[in-house]
Motif scaffolding. Structure first.
Motif, PDB file in Angstrom:
ATOM      1  N   GLY A  72       0.827  -1.206   0.000  1.00  0.00           N
ATOM      2  CA  GLY A  72       0.000   0.000   0.000  1.00  0.00           C
ATOM      3  C   GLY A  72       0.854   1.245   0.000  1.00  0.00           C
ATOM      4  O   GLY A  72       1.980   1.261   0.493  1.00  0.00           O
ATOM      5  N   SER A  73       0.337   2.315  -0.534  1.00  0.00           N
ATOM      6  CA  SER A  73       1.120   3.538  -0.673  1.00  0.00           C
ATOM      7  C   SER A  73       1.423   4.166   0.672  1.00  0.00           C
ATOM      8  O   SER A  73       2.359   4.951   0.802  1.00  0.00           O
ATOM      9  CB  SER A  73       0.352   4.530  -1.562  1.00  0.00           C
ATOM     10  OG  SER A  73      -0.921   4.807  -0.988  1.00  0.00           O
ATOM     11  N   GLU A  74       0.627   3.814   1.727  1.00  0.00           N
ATOM     12  CA  GLU A  74       0.861   4.453   3.018  1.00  0.00           C
ATOM     13  C   GLU A  74       2.082   3.883   3.731  1.00  0.00           C
ATOM     14  O   GLU A  74       2.590   4.487   4.664  1.00  0.00           O
ATOM     15  CB  GLU A  74      -0.385   4.299   3.910  1.00  0.00           C
ATOM     16  CG  GLU A  74      -0.644   2.903   4.451  1.00  0.00           C
ATOM     17  CD  GLU A  74      -1.260   1.970   3.427  1.00  0.00           C
ATOM     18  OE1 GLU A  74      -1.449   0.781   3.745  1.00  0.00           O
ATOM     19  OE2 GLU A  74      -1.568   2.441   2.297  1.00  0.00           O
ATOM     20  N   VAL A  75       2.548   2.695   3.302  1.00  0.00           N
ATOM     21  CA  VAL A  75       3.722   2.102   3.934  1.00  0.00           C
ATOM     22  C   VAL A  75       4.930   2.393   3.062  1.00  0.00           C
ATOM     23  O   VAL A  75       5.022   1.896   1.949  1.00  0.00           O
ATOM     24  CB  VAL A  75       3.538   0.575   4.121  1.00  0.00           C
ATOM     25  CG1 VAL A  75       4.788  -0.032   4.754  1.00  0.00           C
ATOM     26  CG2 VAL A  75       2.316   0.291   4.969  1.00  0.00           C
ATOM     27  N   ARG A  76       5.839   3.185   3.575  1.00  0.00           N
ATOM     28  CA  ARG A  76       7.027   3.543   2.803  1.00  0.00           C
ATOM     29  C   ARG A  76       8.303   3.278   3.612  1.00  0.00           C
ATOM     30  O   ARG A  76       9.367   3.706   3.239  1.00  0.00           O
ATOM     31  CB  ARG A  76       6.964   5.012   2.394  1.00  0.00           C
ATOM     32  CG  ARG A  76       5.768   5.339   1.494  1.00  0.00           C
ATOM     33  CD  ARG A  76       5.812   6.753   0.947  1.00  0.00           C
ATOM     34  NE  ARG A  76       5.755   7.745   2.032  1.00  0.00           N
ATOM     35  CZ  ARG A  76       6.720   8.620   2.292  1.00  0.00           C
ATOM     36  NH1 ARG A  76       7.808   8.631   1.570  1.00  0.00           N
ATOM     37  NH2 ARG A  76       6.590   9.486   3.283  1.00  0.00           N
ATOM     38  N   ARG A  77       8.171   2.556   4.729  1.00  0.00           N
ATOM     39  CA  ARG A  77       9.291   2.374   5.632  1.00  0.00           C
ATOM     40  C   ARG A  77      10.199   1.241   5.188  1.00  0.00           C
ATOM     41  O   ARG A  77       9.747   0.137   4.874  1.00  0.00           O
ATOM     42  CB  ARG A  77       8.782   2.076   7.047  1.00  0.00           C
ATOM     43  CG  ARG A  77       9.866   2.118   8.108  1.00  0.00           C
ATOM     44  CD  ARG A  77       9.372   1.640   9.470  1.00  0.00           C
ATOM     45  NE  ARG A  77       9.433   0.180   9.594  1.00  0.00           N
ATOM     46  CZ  ARG A  77       8.387  -0.610   9.621  1.00  0.00           C
ATOM     47  NH1 ARG A  77       7.168  -0.112   9.503  1.00  0.00           N
ATOM     48  NH2 ARG A  77       8.538  -1.927   9.759  1.00  0.00           N
ATOM     49  N   VAL A  78      11.491   1.516   5.178  1.00  0.00           N
ATOM     50  CA  VAL A  78      12.511   0.501   4.952  1.00  0.00           C
ATOM     51  C   VAL A  78      13.371   0.420   6.203  1.00  0.00           C
ATOM     52  O   VAL A  78      13.919   1.432   6.666  1.00  0.00           O
ATOM     53  CB  VAL A  78      13.391   0.843   3.732  1.00  0.00           C
ATOM     54  CG1 VAL A  78      14.559  -0.137   3.633  1.00  0.00           C
ATOM     55  CG2 VAL A  78      12.564   0.813   2.458  1.00  0.00           C
ATOM     56  N   ASP A  79      13.471  -0.770   6.782  1.00  0.00           N
ATOM     57  CA  ASP A  79      14.315  -0.946   7.957  1.00  0.00           C
ATOM     58  C   ASP A  79      15.761  -1.154   7.518  1.00  0.00           C
ATOM     59  O   ASP A  79      16.035  -1.966   6.621  1.00  0.00           O
ATOM     60  CB  ASP A  79      13.843  -2.142   8.786  1.00  0.00           C
ATOM     61  CG  ASP A  79      12.516  -1.864   9.479  1.00  0.00           C
ATOM     62  OD1 ASP A  79      12.202  -0.678   9.692  1.00  0.00           O
ATOM     63  OD2 ASP A  79      11.786  -2.826   9.793  1.00  0.00           O
ATOM     64  N   VAL A  80      16.677  -0.431   8.148  1.00  0.00           N
ATOM     65  CA  VAL A  80      18.096  -0.469   7.770  1.00  0.00           C
ATOM     66  C   VAL A  80      18.905  -0.950   8.954  1.00  0.00           C
ATOM     67  O   VAL A  80      18.966  -0.282   9.998  1.00  0.00           O
ATOM     68  CB  VAL A  80      18.577   0.924   7.319  1.00  0.00           C
ATOM     69  CG1 VAL A  80      20.064   0.867   6.950  1.00  0.00           C
ATOM     70  CG2 VAL A  80      17.745   1.429   6.146  1.00  0.00           C
ATOM     71  N   LEU A  81      19.519  -2.115   8.815  1.00  0.00           N
ATOM     72  CA  LEU A  81      20.388  -2.664   9.861  1.00  0.00           C
ATOM     73  C   LEU A  81      21.817  -2.192   9.583  1.00  0.00           C
ATOM     74  O   LEU A  81      22.538  -2.782   8.773  1.00  0.00           O
ATOM     75  CB  LEU A  81      20.303  -4.196   9.853  1.00  0.00           C
ATOM     76  CG  LEU A  81      18.975  -4.791  10.341  1.00  0.00           C
ATOM     77  CD1 LEU A  81      18.885  -6.260   9.967  1.00  0.00           C
ATOM     78  CD2 LEU A  81      18.821  -4.610  11.827  1.00  0.00           C
TER      79      LEU A  81
END
Length: 505
Positions: A384-393
């Motif tokens: 969905g367009s509302e989720v734009r989060r990328v988790d960065v380790l």
């Protein structure tokens, strides 16, 4: 015991290759009692030994460079005599052959191979459709003989070039075998009598082939007869279709996994067939184009393909396979590994990379078993367009900032995670994990990134990208393994957009 006159005449006719005389002698012998019939079977069995010797030495002479034309004719006549002897023995024998649970495909393919090596069959185009998951209680040697007799009957009905098709299928729960040809058809006056001994419209035939087929069908409690030409839905329809309907199987049909092996080396395909043939249906293709044609007919559970194929390469095949079926699984084989092709394989979703020659074939089998045991999972739906989060380790603050800038260029927001203690949150659109992540270095970093992704794509960034790093990332399921490219944020952004299937704004 004195040999009865009809049997003596039959043996003389067989030795001379005189088919009309053999047919007449056999008809006379049929009128003799059961004792003579059993004797005929025993004598004919003994006749196979000298025939074997004649055939063997004719083949040796052919290898020594003798005149090929006469020798080829001699071999063809010996093979005809062998077939005649086999047919008479089957009709004369009163003892049922042992039976066991078997896949019908194996004896059908064996018959097709024997048919194809016969010089008389060179003018025939043979097609075989025989899935391996159809089983019966039967005798493989007899099913092979039944199929070969039907193939020979179809071939001999056509004077010139022709087409023959074999189809193994099901009618409800009953296995059924069709053998079709596009020849002149069977004369109406013979259609009711074609399974009787010595009845034939072919001057070269003995009239025994179809009688033997009926005998073998009866031993398997199967029905044999003619089917309507339209049963196979070919255009134009065949002139003649023989149908063998076997009894319904008591055991439920279990679907076998389908493994497609693509390699232009016959020996490699044979290795995989022998390695996995008992566990799954092994389908073979010698080129990427042939493999695509097979995939268009039906999906498979796993594709194992050579990288360097003539024409369409293995990587291109993987790409086309993913277009046909988005959840296609591919294992790539190569004798010339490179970092570039490993990265390309990652981007195409290849699940592993096999290096030729194989160090341990048992490890190859374990890999195939593991890959086939995993269910085909459709690709995750868009979050969905509302989720734009990328988790960065990433535990290096400077590196984390540059990765955030690269992600921002494609409209994604970075959540920086500098430690291995993760906080549960909504599934991200993707994960970027550093191979050099100090809290969980190397393989452990991959495991951490995969778990955090929850099925979303995850990308591996390495300070020093090597073949080992790329292969480990591929086997962990990463969608890409990239050098950090920290000196060029735009280039890193472009690579991340490809991995996450995002368009650069």
């Amino acid at each position: 015991m004195e040999i009865p006159a009809p049997l003596s005449q039959l043996l003389q006719a067989l030795e001379a290759g005189d088919l009309p005389a053999a047919r007449a002698a056999a008809a006379a012998m049929q009128r003799v009692g059961a004792q003579s019939t059993q004797l005929a079977a025993e004598v004919l069995h003994e006749l196979r030994q000298p025939l074997l010797g004649v055939k063997a030495y004719a083949q040796l002479l052919a290898e020594d460079g003798g005149p090929s034309g006469p020798l080829r004719l001699l071999l063809a006549q010996v093979e005809r005599m062998e077939q005649i002897v086999s047919d008479f023995i089957r009709l004369a024998s009163e003892r049922p052959a042992p039976q066991q649970r078997l896949s019908l495909a194996a004896p059908i393919w064996a018959a097709a191979k024997l048919f194809s090596v016969n010089p008389d069959s060179a003018r025939i185009s043979l097609e075989v459709e025989a899935p391996e998951d159809i089983t019966i209680q039967g005798n493989a040697r007899l099913i092979e003989q039944l199929t070969l007799n039907l193939l020979n009957n179809a071939r001999d009905a056509m004077a010139g070039r022709g087409r023959v098709k074999v189809v193994l299928a099901r009618e409800g729960t009953s296995p059924v075998l069709y053998v079709a040809d596009w020849g002149p058809g069977i004369p109406e006056e013979l259609r009711e009598r074609i399974f009787e001994p010595y009845v034939t419209a072919n001057k070269r035939g003995t009239g025994l082939g179809l009688a033997v087929c009926r005998r073998i069908a009866q031993e398997h409690h199967a029905q044999i007869g003619l089917a309507a030409p339209g049963v196979l839905r070919d255009v134009p329809p065949p002139a003649t279709v023989f149908r063998v309907l076997f009894p319904a199987s008591d055991a439920p049909s279990v679907r076998r996994p389908r493994l497609l092996v693509v390699d232009d080396e016959t020996i490699i395909r044979m290795v995989f067939r022998d390695l996995m043939g008992k566990e799954c249906e092994v389908i073979e293709a010698a080129s990427g184009e042939e493999a695509l044609d097979l995939l268009r007919q039906a999906p498979v559970d796993l594709i194992v393909t050579d990288k360097n194929l003539p024409g369409l390469s293995g990587l291109e095949l993987a790409q086309q396979a993913r277009r046909l079926y988005s959840n296609s699984r591919v294992i790539l084989m190569t004798g010339y590994p490179s970092l570039v092709t490993t990265q390309q394989a990652l981007e195409l979703g290849v699940v592993d990379y096999l290096l030729k020659p194989f160090d341990d074939i048992r490890e190859v089998r374990t890999l195939l078993r593991t890959s086939l045991s995993q269910p085909l999972v459709p690709p995750p739906l868009g979050t969905g367009s509302e989720v734009r989060r990328v988790d960065v380790l990433e535990d290096n603050a400077t590196t984390a900032r540059l990765i955030s800038e690269a992600l921002a260029l494609v409209g994604l927001e970075a959540r920086i995670l500098p430690s291995s203690e993760l906080m549960a949150m909504e599934k991200p659109v993707g994960v970027v994990v550093s191979w050099d992540f100090a809290p969980a270095y190397g393989r452990k970093a991959l495991e951490l990134g995969k778990a955090l992704a929850q099925g979303a794509p995850f990308v591996v960034l390495a300070e020093h990208l090597t073949m080992e790093t790329a292969l480990e990332s591929l086997r962990a399921g990463a969608s890409a393994c990239l050098p950090k490219l920290l000196s060029d944020t735009t280039a890193l952004s472009r690579e991340l957009s490809r991995a996450f299937k995002r368009d650069v704004p």
